[in-house]
Each structure stands twice: as C-alpha cells, then as structure tokens.
Design an enzyme around this catalytic site. Structure first.
Site, mmCIF file in Angstrom:
data_model
loop_
_atom_site.group_PDB
_atom_site.id
_atom_site.type_symbol
_atom_site.label_atom_id
_atom_site.label_comp_id
_atom_site.label_asym_id
_atom_site.label_seq_id
_atom_site.Cartn_x
_atom_site.Cartn_y
_atom_site.Cartn_z
ATOM 1 N N LYS A 97 0.886 4.043 -2.887
ATOM 2 C CA LYS A 97 0.426 5.409 -2.599
ATOM 3 C C LYS A 97 1.514 6.444 -2.866
ATOM 4 C CE LYS A 97 -3.884 5.110 -1.423
ATOM 5 N NZ LYS A 97 -4.894 5.419 -2.460
ATOM 6 N N TYR B 243 0.830 -1.209 0.000
ATOM 7 C CA TYR B 243 0.000 0.000 0.000
ATOM 8 C C TYR B 243 0.871 1.269 0.000
ATOM 9 C CZ TYR B 243 -3.788 3.096 1.706
ATOM 10 O OH TYR B 243 -4.711 4.102 1.860
HETATM 11 N N1 LIG Z 1 -9.922 6.254 5.225
HETATM 12 C C1 LIG Z 1 -8.705 6.789 5.382
HETATM 13 O O1 LIG Z 1 -8.363 7.304 6.466
HETATM 14 C C2 LIG Z 1 -7.736 6.799 4.247
HETATM 15 C C3 LIG Z 1 -6.421 7.190 4.515
HETATM 16 C C4 LIG Z 1 -5.521 7.282 3.461
HETATM 17 C C5 LIG Z 1 -5.945 6.984 2.178
HETATM 18 N N2 LIG Z 1 -7.221 6.579 1.943
HETATM 19 C C6 LIG Z 1 -7.618 6.278 0.557
HETATM 20 O O2 LIG Z 1 -8.875 6.846 0.271
HETATM 21 C C7 LIG Z 1 -9.556 6.023 -0.689
HETATM 22 C C8 LIG Z 1 -10.948 5.647 -0.186
HETATM 23 O O3 LIG Z 1 -10.810 4.853 0.966
HETATM 24 P P1 LIG Z 1 -11.997 4.565 2.020
HETATM 25 O O4 LIG Z 1 -11.395 4.727 3.355
HETATM 26 O O5 LIG Z 1 -13.214 5.335 1.653
HETATM 27 O O6 LIG Z 1 -12.190 2.984 1.793
HETATM 28 P P2 LIG Z 1 -13.473 2.099 1.415
HETATM 29 O O7 LIG Z 1 -13.027 0.688 1.512
HETATM 30 O O8 LIG Z 1 -14.637 2.540 2.226
HETATM 31 O O9 LIG Z 1 -13.768 2.481 -0.103
HETATM 32 C C9 LIG Z 1 -13.018 1.988 -1.188
HETATM 33 C C10 LIG Z 1 -13.995 1.634 -2.308
HETATM 34 O O10 LIG Z 1 -13.237 1.236 -3.458
HETATM 35 C C11 LIG Z 1 -13.947 0.177 -4.071
HETATM 36 N N3 LIG Z 1 -13.038 -0.614 -4.908
HETATM 37 C C12 LIG Z 1 -12.088 -1.498 -4.498
HETATM 38 N N4 LIG Z 1 -11.473 -2.052 -5.549
HETATM 39 C C13 LIG Z 1 -12.022 -1.502 -6.668
HETATM 40 C C14 LIG Z 1 -11.802 -1.676 -8.064
HETATM 41 N N5 LIG Z 1 -10.881 -2.538 -8.512
HETATM 42 N N6 LIG Z 1 -12.552 -0.945 -8.941
HETATM 43 C C15 LIG Z 1 -13.502 -0.094 -8.474
HETATM 44 N N7 LIG Z 1 -13.768 0.095 -7.167
HETATM 45 C C16 LIG Z 1 -13.031 -0.596 -6.274
HETATM 46 C C17 LIG Z 1 -14.530 -0.623 -2.921
HETATM 47 O O11 LIG Z 1 -15.622 -1.447 -3.350
HETATM 48 C C18 LIG Z 1 -14.919 0.479 -1.941
HETATM 49 O O12 LIG Z 1 -16.273 0.881 -2.087
HETATM 50 C C19 LIG Z 1 -8.641 4.823 -0.938
HETATM 51 O O13 LIG Z 1 -7.826 5.071 -2.079
HETATM 52 C C20 LIG Z 1 -7.755 4.790 0.295
HETATM 53 O O14 LIG Z 1 -6.537 4.152 0.076
HETATM 54 C C21 LIG Z 1 -8.124 6.466 2.953
#
Ligand SMILES: NC(=O)c1ccc[n+]([C@@H]2O[C@H](COP(=O)([O-])OP(=O)(O)OC[C@H]3O[C@@H](n4cnc5c(N)ncnc54)[C@H](O)[C@@H]3O)[C@@H](O)[C@H]2O)c1
Length: 300
Positions: free
Chosen positions: A165, A161
């Site tokens: 990223k 990851y």
């Molecule tokens: N939540 C945090 O604090 C945090 C921190 C750093 C980065 N992020 C990034 O933010 C983004 C959203 O994360 P989140 O926390 O809302 O997670 P989440 O798991 O709630 O949402 C991710 C979504 O992506 C979808 N997904 C996965 N693989 C896929 C694919 N191949 N094609 C299409 N859709 C796909 C999933 O079905 C899910 O609905 C991600 O890129 C994550 O890495 C989140």
C-alpha cells in the site's frame, strides 16, 4: 449534464465492498463502467464470476462484467481491452482490487508476501500501465488507487499489505509526475469502511469487540463521492495527492518531507552522531504508531 457523462471507467475488485459502491456511483454519475472482479475470498482463494456479473446487472446496459485478475500482466491488459471493446474508450482506472494475508512478519511465508504484493502493488501497476497508451494518445485520463493507513501510518501483522500500500502511494506519485504532460492525473484514496475485509479482523477481547462495533458505522458507500469527483473534470487541477475518507470525514494526508537537519562542517563520526545528531533529531522521531493511534477518535 452528469459529471461523468460520456466517460468510461474501469473499477477493479468491484464485485463487493468499496468497489461495488464505486461502480454504482460512477454509473449514477453518468459513466459507462467495466465491473472487474475475480470473485475471490478475502485471502484470494477461489474464483466466482457471480459478484462482477451481479453488480453489472444491477447497473444495467451501461456496465459490463469482467473476471480477469489484476495480478497478471496479460489478464490486466484484457481488463482494459474489454472496456475499450465494450464502450470504445477509457477515461478512468480505479485500482481497488485487494486481498489480505495477515501474519506477523517473523512468521510470514514467501507465498503470503508474494500473493499480496501481486494483487495490490503489481496489480495496480499492470492495470494502470495497460491503460497508459490510451491515456497518452487521447491526452487525458485519470487514475485513483486505493492505499491504506496500514502502509501510510503502520499496522501490526501486515508487512506484505503495508509494503504494497505504501508502494502504491509511490506508484501514484510517479504516474502523476510522468504523465502530467499528457494531461493525466493520479491520486490515492486511503479508505476506512466496514467491509468483509475489515470483518476479518479478529475480535477476541471486549476492547477489540467495542472497536469493531464502531467500525461498522463506516459505510463503504461513503468513499465513492470522492472517487467520482476525482474522475470528473472538476478535479482537473488535482493530482499527486493522497486523501483518506472515513464516514463523513475527508482528510488530505501528508507526504514525506525533511523535518529537521543537523550539520557539522567537519562531517560526522559515529561518536558525534551519538552525542550531537541523535539528541537533536530524537525530539522529532515518530513513535511506533499504528493507524488506530493516529485516527484515535470515533468515525464522525
Ligand atoms: N475496508 C477498508 O477499511 C479498507 C481500508 C484500507 C484500504 N482498503 C482497500 O480498499 C480496497 C477495497 O477493499 P474492500 O474493503 O472493499 O475489500 P473486499 O474484500 O470487500 O473487496 C475486494 C475485492 O477485490 C476482489 N479481488 C481480489 N483479488 C482480485 C484480483 N486478483 N483481480 C480482481 N479482483 C480481485 C475481490 O474478489 C473483492 O471483491 C482494497 O484495495 C483494500 O486494500 C480498504
């Protein structure tokens, strides 16, 4: 007039978490939205058309659902062509889809490495690249990619990851450079938000439980205003940047630059590196910090 009136925005991974709030906020700002999500688990196992459709239904006639995966070149192209077919154009791509396969590096399988690189890094490239000809020919467009402090700073058990990223930060900067002449912008957001992804953090000790309790105050909806702003004309001068958002805080993140140099006119030997270069440079070494060491205060 609303800030995104007349614009068409693709949000990947918009069936839940941060992406769902992006889709709702883009629509509230006047955009037509392609709500993409394969509806998979945090680990990327299984598929469900329900989440994308549910968010599209919530928005109404200005949204269409799409369940193609970002992690494959052909299907990523279908995501972009679905938006163009439904709404006639495309103005912004929000690369948000993501999965986790956390494991200490020394135990990480090739499959765990590939799955995460495929969705985050390859997926961000595929979707962005599929939109590029449209942006180039219309001489406008905007990319917003989700990065993470797991990559920008560091974290345990996330080699796949973190690499993906940090790779996305490099991809975004390259897009910003290569497409500036076409009036196309590219920026990253490093979000902190309570989602099912963060909910998957193990909480065994009291200390871990207390930490996760604090994380719950970071709502996913708090990330969306910056993404809406970046997709709007008001952000026409903003490109090649990395922002972080955590509840009510917005950060501009640093990008790598030389900190200090040492020079010897006769060149270096391993011995003079040891006796001269390293002692001078060592004052400026970064500790083995993780994200939580750098963002050490509670979310505001
Ligand atoms: N939540 C945090 O604090 C945090 C921190 C750093 C980065 N992020 C990034 O933010 C983004 C959203 O994360 P989140 O926390 O809302 O997670 P989440 O798991 O709630 O949402 C991710 C979504 O992506 C979808 N997904 C996965 N693989 C896929 C694919 N191949 N094609 C299409 N859709 C796909 C999933 O079905 C899910 O609905 C991600 O890129 C994550 O890495 C989140």
């Amino acid at each position: 007039m609303k800030p995104l009136e007349g614009k068409v925005v693709v949000v990947t991974g918009a069936g839940g978490g941060i992406g769902r709030d992006f889709a709702l906020a883009m629509a509230a700002a006047g955009a037509k939205v392609l709500v993409n999500d394969i509806g998979t688990s945090v680990k990327g196992e299984g598929k469900d058309a329900g989440p994308a459709q549910k968010v599209a239904d919530e928005i109404g006639r200005n949204a269409v659902a799409n369940t193609d995966s970002v992690a494959d070149w052909e299907s990523a192209n279908r995501i972009i062509s679905s938006a163009v077919e439904a709404f006639g154009r495309i103005d912004a791509v929000i690369n948000n889809a993501g999965i986790l396969r956390d494991r200490f590096f020394f135990n990480m399988s090739v499959e765990e490495w590939r799955a995460v690189i495929d969705v985050h890094l390859n997926g961000s490239f595929y979707v962005a690249r599929a939109a590029a000809p449209h942006f180039k020919s219309q001489q406008s467009g905007c990319y917003v990619h989700m990065t993470s402090t797991s990559g920008l700073v560091g974290n345990l058990g996330q080699a796949n990851y973190s690499a993906a990223k940090l790779g996305i930060a490099g991809l975004s900067k390259s897009i910003a450079l290569d497409m500036a002449k076409f009036n196309v912008r590219s920026n990253c957001i490093s979000p902190f938000a309570w989602s099912r992804m963060i909910g998957s953090i193990p909480t065994e000790t009291e200390d871990q439980k207390a930490r996760v309790e604090k994380l719950k105050s970071m709502q996913t909806a708090k990330i969306a205003p910056l993404a809406v702003y970046l997709a709007s004309e008001a952000a026409r001068e903003v490109t090649g940047q990395i922002f972080a958002v955590r509840a009510n805080e917005i950060f501009l993140m640093s990008q790598s630059r030389p900190l200090r140099s040492v020079h010897r006119s006769e060149g270096w030997t391993p011995e003079t590196i040891s006796s001269h270069a390293m002692p001078a440079l060592q004052q400026h070494f970064y500790p083995l910090h993780r994200s939580q060491d750098v963002f050490s205060w509670d979310p505001l």
